[in-house]
Design a protein around this motif. Structure first.
Motif, PDB file in Angstrom:
ATOM      1  N   ALA A  26     -77.243   2.112  11.496  1.00 49.59           N
ATOM      2  CA  ALA A  26     -76.425   3.227  11.002  1.00 49.59           C
ATOM      3  C   ALA A  26     -75.986   4.173  12.117  1.00 49.59           C
ATOM      4  N   ALA A  27     -76.872   4.433  13.060  1.00 46.54           N
ATOM      5  CA  ALA A  27     -76.565   5.372  14.137  1.00 46.54           C
ATOM      6  C   ALA A  27     -75.551   4.822  15.131  1.00 46.54           C
ATOM      7  N   GLU A  28     -75.291   3.518  15.070  1.00 49.34           N
ATOM      8  CA  GLU A  28     -74.394   2.891  16.039  1.00 49.34           C
ATOM      9  C   GLU A  28     -73.010   2.599  15.469  1.00 49.34           C
ATOM     10  N   LEU A  29     -72.774   2.981  14.237  1.00 49.31           N
ATOM     11  CA  LEU A  29     -71.467   2.721  13.629  1.00 49.31           C
ATOM     12  C   LEU A  29     -70.371   3.516  14.332  1.00 49.31           C
ATOM     13  N   LYS A  30     -69.218   2.871  14.491  1.00 53.30           N
ATOM     14  CA  LYS A  30     -68.078   3.516  15.136  1.00 53.30           C
ATOM     15  C   LYS A  30     -66.783   3.109  14.441  1.00 53.30           C
ATOM     16  N   GLU A  31     -65.764   3.938  14.617  1.00 53.77           N
ATOM     17  CA  GLU A  31     -64.438   3.546  14.153  1.00 53.77           C
ATOM     18  C   GLU A  31     -63.915   2.425  15.035  1.00 53.77           C
ATOM     19  N   ASP A  32     -63.137   1.536  14.427  1.00 55.83           N
ATOM     20  CA  ASP A  32     -62.545   0.417  15.160  1.00 55.83           C
ATOM     21  C   ASP A  32     -61.091   0.308  14.721  1.00 55.83           C
ATOM     22  N   ARG A  33     -60.275   1.224  15.199  1.00 54.75           N
ATOM     23  CA  ARG A  33     -58.899   1.354  14.703  1.00 54.75           C
ATOM     24  C   ARG A  33     -58.040   0.117  14.934  1.00 54.75           C
ATOM     25  N   LYS A  34     -58.365  -0.647  15.958  1.00 54.65           N
ATOM     26  CA  LYS A  34     -57.557  -1.826  16.261  1.00 54.65           C
ATOM     27  C   LYS A  34     -57.878  -3.009  15.358  1.00 54.65           C
ATOM     28  N   ARG A  35     -58.984  -2.909  14.621  1.00 60.04           N
ATOM     29  CA  ARG A  35     -59.413  -4.055  13.824  1.00 60.04           C
ATOM     30  C   ARG A  35     -59.722  -3.738  12.369  1.00 60.04           C
ATOM     31  N   SER A  36     -60.462  -2.644  12.124  1.00 60.86           N
ATOM     32  CA  SER A  36     -61.029  -2.420  10.794  1.00 60.86           C
ATOM     33  C   SER A  36     -60.502  -1.151  10.118  1.00 60.86           C
ATOM     34  N   PRO A  37     -60.373  -1.183   8.778  1.00 64.75           N
ATOM     35  CA  PRO A  37     -59.966   0.002   8.031  1.00 64.75           C
ATOM     36  C   PRO A  37     -61.127   0.932   7.695  1.00 64.75           C
ATOM     37  N   PHE A  38     -62.355   0.495   7.969  1.00 65.39           N
ATOM     38  CA  PHE A  38     -63.525   1.275   7.591  1.00 65.39           C
ATOM     39  C   PHE A  38     -63.829   2.368   8.616  1.00 65.39           C
ATOM     40  N   LEU A  39     -64.403   3.466   8.148  1.00 66.51           N
ATOM     41  CA  LEU A  39     -64.728   4.577   9.036  1.00 66.51           C
ATOM     42  C   LEU A  39     -65.835   4.229  10.011  1.00 66.51           C
ATOM     43  N   GLY A  40     -66.808   3.435   9.578  1.00 74.03           N
ATOM     44  CA  GLY A  40     -67.918   3.049  10.437  1.00 74.03           C
ATOM     45  C   GLY A  40     -68.064   1.545  10.512  1.00 74.03           C
ATOM     46  N   ASN A  41     -68.213   0.995  11.726  1.00 77.04           N
ATOM     47  CA  ASN A  41     -68.329  -0.452  11.920  1.00 77.04           C
ATOM     48  C   ASN A  41     -69.345  -0.756  13.017  1.00 77.04           C
ATOM     49  N   TRP A  42     -70.102  -1.817  12.810  1.00 80.72           N
ATOM     50  CA  TRP A  42     -71.000  -2.312  13.857  1.00 80.72           C
ATOM     51  C   TRP A  42     -70.975  -3.828  13.827  1.00 80.72           C
ATOM     52  N   TRP A  43     -70.578  -4.424  14.949  1.00 80.92           N
ATOM     53  CA  TRP A  43     -70.577  -5.871  15.097  1.00 80.92           C
ATOM     54  C   TRP A  43     -71.730  -6.254  16.014  1.00 80.92           C
ATOM     55  N   ASN A  44     -72.477  -7.271  15.658  1.00 81.33           N
ATOM     56  CA  ASN A  44     -73.595  -7.693  16.485  1.00 81.33           C
ATOM     57  C   ASN A  44     -73.067  -8.238  17.820  1.00 81.33           C
ATOM     58  N   PRO A  45     -73.509  -7.669  18.932  1.00 80.57           N
ATOM     59  CA  PRO A  45     -73.021  -8.125  20.241  1.00 80.57           C
ATOM     60  C   PRO A  45     -73.695  -9.412  20.731  1.00 80.57           C
ATOM     61  N   ASP A  46     -74.739  -9.861  20.040  1.00 83.92           N
ATOM     62  CA  ASP A  46     -75.480 -11.047  20.454  1.00 83.92           C
ATOM     63  C   ASP A  46     -74.614 -12.299  20.258  1.00 83.92           C
ATOM     64  N   LYS A  47     -74.318 -12.996  21.340  1.00 85.39           N
ATOM     65  CA  LYS A  47     -73.458 -14.174  21.280  1.00 85.39           C
ATOM     66  C   LYS A  47     -74.062 -15.287  20.422  1.00 85.39           C
ATOM     67  N   ARG A  48     -75.391 -15.364  20.399  1.00 85.45           N
ATOM     68  CA  ARG A  48     -76.046 -16.391  19.595  1.00 85.45           C
ATOM     69  C   ARG A  48     -75.820 -16.142  18.105  1.00 85.45           C
ATOM     70  N   LYS A 179     -81.310 -14.343  10.317  1.00 83.59           N
ATOM     71  CA  LYS A 179     -81.628 -13.244   9.397  1.00 83.59           C
ATOM     72  C   LYS A 179     -81.242 -11.880   9.987  1.00 83.59           C
ATOM     73  N   LYS A 180     -80.347 -11.897  10.953  1.00 82.27           N
ATOM     74  CA  LYS A 180     -79.915 -10.652  11.586  1.00 82.27           C
ATOM     75  C   LYS A 180     -78.547 -10.219  11.056  1.00 82.27           C
ATOM     76  N   SER A 181     -78.271  -8.923  11.159  1.00 83.67           N
ATOM     77  CA  SER A 181     -76.970  -8.405  10.743  1.00 83.67           C
ATOM     78  C   SER A 181     -75.894  -8.948  11.670  1.00 83.67           C
ATOM     79  N   PHE A 182     -74.848  -9.484  11.076  1.00 86.81           N
ATOM     80  CA  PHE A 182     -73.682  -9.895  11.846  1.00 86.81           C
ATOM     81  C   PHE A 182     -72.674  -8.745  11.890  1.00 86.81           C
ATOM     82  N   PHE A 183     -72.556  -8.038  10.752  1.00 82.84           N
ATOM     83  CA  PHE A 183     -71.610  -6.920  10.639  1.00 82.84           C
ATOM     84  C   PHE A 183     -72.181  -5.892   9.678  1.00 82.84           C
ATOM     85  N   GLU A 184     -72.026  -4.612  10.032  1.00 84.14           N
ATOM     86  CA  GLU A 184     -72.404  -3.515   9.153  1.00 84.14           C
ATOM     87  C   GLU A 184     -71.247  -2.536   9.075  1.00 84.14           C
TER      88      GLU A 184
END
Length: 242
Positions: A26-48, A179-184
């Motif tokens: 939750a604390a890492e959510l950010k706007e992503d104006r170039k991609r998402s319409p949501f106010l807060g977004n977090w994409w898992n940076p883990d390539k695996r 079992k990890k979050s891919f997107f929040e």
């Protein structure tokens, strides 16, 4: 107001979203104006995790929870609704939300995911939580219409913000093998500015259902389009009913 829907949320309507502990990041959510319409977004940076998610072709949409639902804040809402009355309607609204997210994927032309009826080791899991809801009120509607009568159409909606319906949602898309979050994500919507009066304003959940349908459409599109495609937000005004 119509330069962009994101600016409508962030500036004109001054809408902000404060997610709950339901979201691990939750604390890492950010706007992503170039991609998402949501106010807060977090994409898992883990390539695996990203690579594992790319192989998954199914999705399970879990029942929507309301465990983190916050108390009502608006004075007019609390005059018309007890917490008990709101909670009863909230149960139906949570079911409605799940149905609309399922429908969005089933009706998708892209067919990125096939919806399954139960959790599976081969399916992403979408967990959703509605954590704020201020129902529409008749008192609020009358207040906005009264302002419009002595000014101009839509002025009541802009000036009487505390009398407008609101709803906020947060979600986790979980990759099945790790079992990890891919997107929040988290987002909040207020009642749209209306060019004309519509019957949905008379229903407590009218604004909420409109927002839920838009969230379902946007989320499905976000999951079904390439990373360089911008998924547009809905307009800051509404010109059709329901």
């Amino acid at each position: 107001m119509i330069t962009s829907c994101r600016s409508a949320k962030s500036v004109v309507a001054a809408v902000e979203v404060k997610p709950t502990q339901f979201l691990p990041h939750a604390a890492e959510l950010k706007e992503d104006r170039k991609r998402s319409p949501f106010l807060g977004n977090w994409w898992n940076p883990d390539k695996r995790v990203q690579a594992a998610a790319a192989q998954v072709k199914q999705i399970y949409i879990a029942p929507v929870i309301t465990d983190h639902l916050r108390p009502m804040k608006q004075k007019l809402t609390k005059l018309e609704f007890s917490e008990e009355r709101r909670n009863k309607k909230m149960t139906a609204l949570a079911g409605y939300a799940r149905d609309k997210f399922i429908q969005a994927f089933k009706k998708s032309k892209q067919q990125r995911f096939t919806v399954v009826e139960a959790p599976s080791k081969d399916a992403m899991t979408l967990k959703l939580s509605i954590f704020e809801w201020e129902p529409n009120t008749v008192t609020g509607l009358l207040a906005r219409e009264a302002v419009d009568l002595v000014t101009l159409p839509m002025v009541g909606d802009l000036l009487a913000k505390p009398a407008r319906g609101q709803i906020a949602i947060e979600g986790i898309l979980q990759e099945p093998r790790t079992k990890k979050s891919f997107f929040e994500f988290a987002d909040k919507e207020e009642a749209r500015t209306l060019f004309f009066f519509f019957p949905q304003e008379l229903f407590p959940s009218g604004q909420a259902k409109y927002a839920i349908r838009e969230w379902a459409r946007q989320f499905e599109k976000l999951m079904s389009t390439p990373d360089d495609v911008k998924v547009k937000d809905s307009l800051p005004f509404q010109i059709i009913a329901f």
